[in-house]
Write a protein that holds these residues in place. Sequence first.
Motif, PDB file in Angstrom:
ATOM      1  N   ILE A  21      -9.033  14.558 -15.084  1.00  0.00           N
ATOM      2  CA  ILE A  21      -9.826  13.461 -15.648  1.00  0.00           C
ATOM      3  C   ILE A  21      -9.447  13.237 -17.110  1.00  0.00           C
ATOM      4  O   ILE A  21      -9.426  12.109 -17.594  1.00  0.00           O
ATOM      5  CB  ILE A  21     -11.334  13.758 -15.520  1.00  0.00           C
ATOM      6  CG1 ILE A  21     -11.750  13.658 -14.053  1.00  0.00           C
ATOM      7  CG2 ILE A  21     -12.167  12.815 -16.399  1.00  0.00           C
ATOM      8  CD1 ILE A  21     -13.138  14.167 -13.760  1.00  0.00           C
ATOM      9  N   PHE A  22      -9.099  14.320 -17.802  1.00  0.00           N
ATOM     10  CA  PHE A  22      -8.780  14.244 -19.228  1.00  0.00           C
ATOM     11  C   PHE A  22      -7.274  14.260 -19.498  1.00  0.00           C
ATOM     12  O   PHE A  22      -6.845  14.257 -20.640  1.00  0.00           O
ATOM     13  CB  PHE A  22      -9.480  15.387 -19.975  1.00  0.00           C
ATOM     14  CG  PHE A  22     -10.975  15.291 -19.859  1.00  0.00           C
ATOM     15  CD1 PHE A  22     -11.697  14.500 -20.734  1.00  0.00           C
ATOM     16  CD2 PHE A  22     -11.653  15.953 -18.851  1.00  0.00           C
ATOM     17  CE1 PHE A  22     -13.077  14.381 -20.617  1.00  0.00           C
ATOM     18  CE2 PHE A  22     -13.032  15.840 -18.721  1.00  0.00           C
ATOM     19  CZ  PHE A  22     -13.742  15.060 -19.603  1.00  0.00           C
ATOM     20  N   ASP A  23      -6.484  14.258 -18.426  1.00  0.00           N
ATOM     21  CA  ASP A  23      -5.016  14.208 -18.539  1.00  0.00           C
ATOM     22  C   ASP A  23      -4.608  12.741 -18.551  1.00  0.00           C
ATOM     23  O   ASP A  23      -4.272  12.161 -17.528  1.00  0.00           O
ATOM     24  CB  ASP A  23      -4.385  14.957 -17.356  1.00  0.00           C
ATOM     25  CG  ASP A  23      -2.875  14.883 -17.345  1.00  0.00           C
ATOM     26  OD1 ASP A  23      -2.281  14.379 -18.316  1.00  0.00           O
ATOM     27  OD2 ASP A  23      -2.282  15.332 -16.337  1.00  0.00           O
ATOM     28  N   HIS A  24      -4.637  12.148 -19.732  1.00  0.00           N
ATOM     29  CA  HIS A  24      -4.425  10.704 -19.869  1.00  0.00           C
ATOM     30  C   HIS A  24      -2.981  10.260 -19.629  1.00  0.00           C
ATOM     31  O   HIS A  24      -2.733   9.082 -19.409  1.00  0.00           O
ATOM     32  CB  HIS A  24      -4.898  10.235 -21.242  1.00  0.00           C
ATOM     33  CG  HIS A  24      -6.340  10.565 -21.495  1.00  0.00           C
ATOM     34  ND1 HIS A  24      -7.373  10.027 -20.748  1.00  0.00           N
ATOM     35  CD2 HIS A  24      -6.924  11.414 -22.380  1.00  0.00           C
ATOM     36  CE1 HIS A  24      -8.516  10.511 -21.175  1.00  0.00           C
ATOM     37  NE2 HIS A  24      -8.282  11.351 -22.163  1.00  0.00           N
ATOM     38  N   HIS A  25      -2.033  11.194 -19.669  1.00  0.00           N
ATOM     39  CA  HIS A  25      -0.626  10.838 -19.487  1.00  0.00           C
ATOM     40  C   HIS A  25      -0.083  11.267 -18.124  1.00  0.00           C
ATOM     41  O   HIS A  25       1.063  10.987 -17.804  1.00  0.00           O
ATOM     42  CB  HIS A  25       0.235  11.453 -20.600  1.00  0.00           C
ATOM     43  CG  HIS A  25      -0.211  11.038 -21.967  1.00  0.00           C
ATOM     44  ND1 HIS A  25      -0.047   9.769 -22.458  1.00  0.00           N
ATOM     45  CD2 HIS A  25      -0.850  11.731 -22.937  1.00  0.00           C
ATOM     46  CE1 HIS A  25      -0.548   9.699 -23.671  1.00  0.00           C
ATOM     47  NE2 HIS A  25      -1.046  10.860 -23.987  1.00  0.00           N
ATOM     48  N   GLY A  26      -0.888  11.982 -17.347  1.00  0.00           N
ATOM     49  CA  GLY A  26      -0.452  12.419 -16.034  1.00  0.00           C
ATOM     50  C   GLY A  26       0.619  13.488 -16.051  1.00  0.00           C
ATOM     51  O   GLY A  26       1.342  13.673 -15.080  1.00  0.00           O
ATOM     52  N   ASP A  27       0.704  14.236 -17.169  1.00  0.00           N
ATOM     53  CA  ASP A  27       1.753  15.248 -17.313  1.00  0.00           C
ATOM     54  C   ASP A  27       1.236  16.680 -17.187  1.00  0.00           C
ATOM     55  O   ASP A  27       1.941  17.630 -17.487  1.00  0.00           O
ATOM     56  CB  ASP A  27       2.487  15.063 -18.642  1.00  0.00           C
ATOM     57  CG  ASP A  27       1.567  15.155 -19.853  1.00  0.00           C
ATOM     58  OD1 ASP A  27       0.336  15.342 -19.680  1.00  0.00           O
ATOM     59  OD2 ASP A  27       2.076  15.029 -20.981  1.00  0.00           O
ATOM     60  N   LYS A  28      -0.004  16.824 -16.747  1.00  0.00           N
ATOM     61  CA  LYS A  28      -0.651  18.139 -16.558  1.00  0.00           C
ATOM     62  C   LYS A  28      -0.927  18.851 -17.885  1.00  0.00           C
ATOM     63  O   LYS A  28      -1.025  20.066 -17.945  1.00  0.00           O
ATOM     64  CB  LYS A  28       0.139  19.060 -15.618  1.00  0.00           C
ATOM     65  CG  LYS A  28       0.545  18.435 -14.311  1.00  0.00           C
ATOM     66  CD  LYS A  28      -0.638  17.875 -13.549  1.00  0.00           C
ATOM     67  CE  LYS A  28      -0.195  17.060 -12.377  1.00  0.00           C
ATOM     68  NZ  LYS A  28      -0.253  15.634 -12.533  1.00  0.00           N
ATOM     69  N   TYR A  29      -1.043  18.068 -18.950  1.00  0.00           N
ATOM     70  CA  TYR A  29      -1.436  18.586 -20.264  1.00  0.00           C
ATOM     71  C   TYR A  29      -2.650  17.804 -20.740  1.00  0.00           C
ATOM     72  O   TYR A  29      -2.751  16.597 -20.491  1.00  0.00           O
ATOM     73  CB  TYR A  29      -0.318  18.384 -21.304  1.00  0.00           C
ATOM     74  CG  TYR A  29       0.813  19.369 -21.202  1.00  0.00           C
ATOM     75  CD1 TYR A  29       0.793  20.574 -21.897  1.00  0.00           C
ATOM     76  CD2 TYR A  29       1.919  19.089 -20.403  1.00  0.00           C
ATOM     77  CE1 TYR A  29       1.844  21.473 -21.799  1.00  0.00           C
ATOM     78  CE2 TYR A  29       2.972  19.979 -20.300  1.00  0.00           C
ATOM     79  CZ  TYR A  29       2.926  21.170 -21.006  1.00  0.00           C
ATOM     80  OH  TYR A  29       3.971  22.060 -20.914  1.00  0.00           O
ATOM     81  N   ILE A  30      -3.571  18.498 -21.408  1.00  0.00           N
ATOM     82  CA  ILE A  30      -4.668  17.799 -22.077  1.00  0.00           C
ATOM     83  C   ILE A  30      -4.737  18.271 -23.521  1.00  0.00           C
ATOM     84  O   ILE A  30      -4.303  19.389 -23.855  1.00  0.00           O
ATOM     85  CB  ILE A  30      -6.044  18.035 -21.407  1.00  0.00           C
ATOM     86  CG1 ILE A  30      -6.440  19.513 -21.428  1.00  0.00           C
ATOM     87  CG2 ILE A  30      -6.069  17.450 -20.006  1.00  0.00           C
ATOM     88  CD1 ILE A  30      -7.895  19.769 -21.071  1.00  0.00           C
ATOM     89  N   ASP A  31      -5.270  17.423 -24.362  1.00  0.00           N
ATOM     90  CA  ASP A  31      -5.538  17.777 -25.743  1.00  0.00           C
ATOM     91  C   ASP A  31      -6.570  18.904 -25.718  1.00  0.00           C
ATOM     92  O   ASP A  31      -7.580  18.808 -25.010  1.00  0.00           O
ATOM     93  CB  ASP A  31      -6.097  16.539 -26.459  1.00  0.00           C
ATOM     94  CG  ASP A  31      -6.269  16.725 -27.944  1.00  0.00           C
ATOM     95  OD1 ASP A  31      -6.860  17.750 -28.365  1.00  0.00           O
ATOM     96  OD2 ASP A  31      -5.843  15.836 -28.698  1.00  0.00           O
ATOM     97  N   THR A  32      -6.334  19.954 -26.481  1.00  0.00           N
ATOM     98  CA  THR A  32      -7.266  21.096 -26.461  1.00  0.00           C
ATOM     99  C   THR A  32      -8.670  20.701 -26.925  1.00  0.00           C
ATOM    100  O   THR A  32      -9.628  21.400 -26.610  1.00  0.00           O
ATOM    101  CB  THR A  32      -6.738  22.274 -27.299  1.00  0.00           C
ATOM    102  OG1 THR A  32      -6.461  21.826 -28.625  1.00  0.00           O
ATOM    103  CG2 THR A  32      -5.493  22.888 -26.675  1.00  0.00           C
TER     104      THR A  32
END
Length: 179
Positions: A21-32
């Motif tokens: 939901i918080f992975d805005h780029h779809g790259d499996k990373y989120i801002d900490t």
Amino acid sequence: MEIGIALSNELEVRISEAFCIFDHHGDKYIDTRNIGNVLRFLGCVPTNKEIDEIIAATDSSENPGEAHLPKFMAHVSNLLMNRKMEPASPQKLLKAFEVLDPENKRFLTKEYFAKLMMEEGEKFSEEELKAIWPVAIDPITGNIPYVFYINKLKHKTSIYDIAEAVKEEIAEKEKEKKK
């Protein structure tokens, strides 16, 4: 949901869904800075210290300031299976509210509740309080009828129940391996 990472149980599915939901780029990373949001979405109640510890444990060395799903999922799965960040039971919440309501009015005023939340314990920000008000405040009286509020807070299927089932499955598999 296709996420490109093998998920081996319901707990991992739930964590990955919340994370994405918080992975805005779809790259499996989120801002900490979104880690607390992911945890709360799962039904956890982390302190700021616990969020900071999770950030430290899951911060990506390749992309500082971001958490990668596999590392986050492994770390948070372990925490949930050990019942970390678990919300208080409805009974415990009721007792706490009753202590704050010595006259047994069965409600707290918005002002009194806001003062407590901003000045005592793990302090809430104005923004966090604004997020609580639509759920907590009775639109007619402007007060917080806490029994009703506690009932709104209950999650139907607790992430901790799922974590407990996964923990039992893992223990059973380990037992089978030893045979």
